[in-house]
Design an enzyme around this catalytic site. Sequence first.
Site, mmCIF file in Angstrom:
data_model
loop_
_atom_site.group_PDB
_atom_site.id
_atom_site.type_symbol
_atom_site.label_atom_id
_atom_site.label_comp_id
_atom_site.label_asym_id
_atom_site.label_seq_id
_atom_site.Cartn_x
_atom_site.Cartn_y
_atom_site.Cartn_z
ATOM 1 N N GLY A 47 14.520 29.210 79.774
ATOM 2 C CA GLY A 47 14.063 28.545 80.198
ATOM 3 C C GLY A 47 12.758 28.640 78.532
ATOM 4 N NE ARG A 91 8.297 32.856 71.469
ATOM 5 C CZ ARG A 91 8.664 34.334 70.051
ATOM 6 N NH1 ARG A 91 7.054 35.126 70.242
ATOM 7 N NH2 ARG A 91 9.715 34.396 69.814
ATOM 8 C CG ASP A 108 2.536 37.321 75.113
ATOM 9 O OD1 ASP A 108 3.544 37.250 74.578
ATOM 10 O OD2 ASP A 108 1.795 38.487 74.197
ATOM 11 N NE ARG A 147 10.351 25.555 67.597
ATOM 12 C CZ ARG A 147 10.707 26.594 68.096
ATOM 13 N NH1 ARG A 147 11.665 26.972 67.964
ATOM 14 N NH2 ARG A 147 11.225 26.256 69.552
ATOM 15 N NE ARG A 195 16.480 25.637 73.879
ATOM 16 C CZ ARG A 195 15.561 26.380 72.836
ATOM 17 N NH1 ARG A 195 16.556 26.762 72.169
ATOM 18 N NH2 ARG A 195 14.618 26.172 72.357
ATOM 19 C CG ASP A 210 19.734 31.656 75.294
ATOM 20 O OD1 ASP A 210 20.107 32.062 74.811
ATOM 21 O OD2 ASP A 210 18.387 31.372 74.600
ATOM 22 C CG ASN A 211 18.276 31.447 70.738
ATOM 23 O OD1 ASN A 211 17.820 30.924 71.616
ATOM 24 N ND2 ASN A 211 18.713 32.501 70.061
#
Length: 473
Positions: free
Chosen positions: A79, A82, A114, A165, A172, A241-242
Site C-alpha cells: 500500500g 508514504r 516513517d 506527482r 498497479r 507493485d511498481n
Amino acid sequence: MHLESNFADLGSGFSSKTTIRPLHEQRLVEFNQTLASFLSIDIKHPETKDLLCGNVPISHSVSMVYAGHQFGGFSPQLGDGRGVLLGEVRGQDKNLYDLHMKGAGLTPYSRRGDGRAVLRSSIREYLASEAMHALGVPSSRALALYDSREAVYREQPEKGAMLLRVANGHIRFGHFEYFFYQGKTEELDQLIEYCLKHYYSQFLSSETPLKSMLIEVVERTARMIAKWQAIGFQHGVMNTDNFSFTGETIDYGPYGFMDDYDPAWVCNHSDYEGRYAFERQPGVGLWNLNCLMRCFSKHLSKDELVDILKHYEPELQSHYDELMAAKLGLYKTEKLHALLSFLFTILQSEKMDYSVFFRLLSKLEENTFSLILDEVIDRERMRAWLLEYCVERSKQKASWQDVSLAMLQVNPKYILRNYLAHDVIVAAENGDFLPFRRLLKVLTSPFDEHEESETLAQRPPEWGKSLEVSCSS
C-alpha cells in the site's frame, strides 16, 4: 483547481482516508508551470496553495492498498506507505490525471516506516520523471517539490521533502493481486470496471472488453520496456507493485541511465542477485504480466490468458526494432539485428558510452570515420562495422544530411547520469537549487545543443560511474 474523487469513491475496501502531514518549515522549491497550465492548476491561488502543501486537509484524499511480488516473493499487503492520492484533475485533453503526494507522512500502510521522503530521493524522482517524459517514455510527471528543515533518518539524518506527482493512474499490477489473493471477488470486479471506465473506455463497447483491455495493457507494457532498452534506462525495482496498469513508468528509486554499455549492468546495489539487470528487464516485464494475468483466472480461460500474453514479445520486439532503426538512421534494412549484434559486441568490449556513441554516430559524415574511430582502441573492428553500416545507410531514400538531422532528434545529447544527480543533490542540500534547475532545463529538451551547458553532456568521471544507489535512494 477542481479535484475529483473517483478512486476514493470506490470505498474503504480500496483505500484508507489520509491527509498530507506538512513537514516542519517546508517550502515550495520547484513547480512545473507547464504541466500545471495543462492541468489548469494555479499555484498562486491561496486555496490551491494551501491544499497542495497540506495546510488545508482534502476531505477525500486517500492512501491506496495493494499487494505485490517484490524481488520474486509475494507480499500479500503493501500500500501507499508514504503516499497520499489527493484526487484527480482534468487536463486540457479532457482526460483525468491523478495528483499523488509522496513523502506526505504516516499512513495505515507505512508498516515500520516513517512515511517520509528525503530531498535526495525526491530530486532524483523529479529529474528522472521529467527526463523520461522528454525522451518520449510514458511516465509519471513531477508537478511540485517541497523541501523542509525537518530531519528524516535513513543511513543518516537528511532533509525531509515531498514530491507531488501526476500520472494517468496510480493503479498497479499489485492492486489486482491484492484483491485476487484476498478472495475479494466483488472488489476485483469493481476495480476491473473502474479501469475500463477511466482508462480503457474505448473497449467498453467491445464484445470482449476485459480481454481487449488486458491486451492493451500487455502491449503498453511491452512498448514501455522497449523504450527503456532503447535509451539505456534501468528501473532497478521492477516489482509488480511498481508496475502501472496504464503502462507508465512509475516509482523512481535506484534507477540508472547507462554509461558504459554493459548488458549485465545492475544499477540497484540492493539487487544482490541481479534480478533486475538491464538485459533481464524484458523478461521481468513478461514475468510481471504473467502474475497480473493470474488475477483474471476466474474471468477468462487459461487459453485466453495465454493468448493475451502472446502479444507481449512481438510488440516489444517490433517496437524496439523501430526505435533502434531510428537511432541508427536505418528505416529499411534487413540487416538491423546483425548490425546491432556486431555493434553491441564492440561497445561492450570497448566500454563505450552508450548515449555518447549514438550521438556521435548521428554526426558522422559520409565515409569519414575519425569521429568514431578516435573513441575506440580496436579501430579495425570498428571500421569494419562502420563500413557495413554505411552500406545500409546509403540505401536510405533521404540524404545523408537529412538522416543525420533525424538521428539527432532521437539520440539525446543529455541524459540523467548518476553523477549529475549527485552534484545537484549536494548543492540543493546546501540550499542552492540553481544547479538542479540548470540540469532540469537540459533534461527537458535533451536533443538540443545547449552550448552554455556543454559540461552536462560529458562522460562521467570514474568516481561517477561507481556511485551506489539502492532502494533507499
